[in-house]
Design a protein around this motif. Sequence first.
Motif, short mmCIF file in Angstrom:
data_model
loop_
_atom_site.label_atom_id
_atom_site.label_comp_id
_atom_site.label_asym_id
_atom_site.label_seq_id
_atom_site.Cartn_x
_atom_site.Cartn_y
_atom_site.Cartn_z
N ILE A 259 41.13 26.85 40.03
CA ILE A 259 39.93 26.80 40.86
C ILE A 259 38.74 26.44 39.98
O ILE A 259 38.49 27.08 38.97
N VAL B 239 39.38 34.89 43.73
CA VAL B 239 39.53 34.22 45.02
C VAL B 239 39.73 35.31 46.06
O VAL B 239 40.64 36.12 45.97
N GLN C 253 40.41 23.33 47.64
CA GLN C 253 41.05 23.13 46.35
C GLN C 253 42.50 23.62 46.40
O GLN C 253 43.41 22.97 45.88
N THR D 15 38.44 33.95 37.60
CA THR D 15 37.83 33.33 38.78
C THR D 15 38.45 34.01 40.00
O THR D 15 39.60 33.77 40.32
N THR E 261 36.68 26.34 47.84
CA THR E 261 37.85 26.93 47.19
C THR E 261 39.10 26.76 48.03
O THR E 261 40.16 26.39 47.52
N ARG F 71 34.88 26.25 40.20
CA ARG F 71 33.71 26.65 40.98
C ARG F 71 32.60 25.61 40.93
O ARG F 71 31.75 25.57 41.80
#
Length: 136
Positions: free
Chosen positions: A6, A54, A17, A52, A14, A8
């Motif tokens: 991912i 999610v 992606q 990161t 997101t 940002r």
Amino acid sequence: MVVFRIDRRSGVATYLQIVHQVEQALRMGALREGDQLPTAAQMAAAQVAAATKVNPNTTLKAYRALESAGLAKVRQGAGTFVTRSLAPAGGGPDSPLRQGLDAWLGEARAAGLSGPEVRALFEQAYAAAHPEETPG
């Protein structure tokens, strides 16, 4: 298991992606019909390790989009499973075409080309081979 990357800063949502990466994995044969996608909890845990985060709802939104596209099926309590492949015939990871591409990429790296330089070279070659698809 598929590992999602991912970014940002990409400007791409997101969930999109995730959808794009699943589609790419299907095209490349890394995911096949019947394979299970990571659960929302697995995604959250993997992404926390990668620094990161999610949101599980984001993962579920991506999986619903894949289901709407006919690429996955959510089975309540069991997970999300791939329902069809996008891999072209003869284009899987063990195909001669893929092996040739891998060799070419190795040569490009050995020649000292950076990732963006390799991408630009590929895009030029692709545009020359497929002029009908090139915006102009």
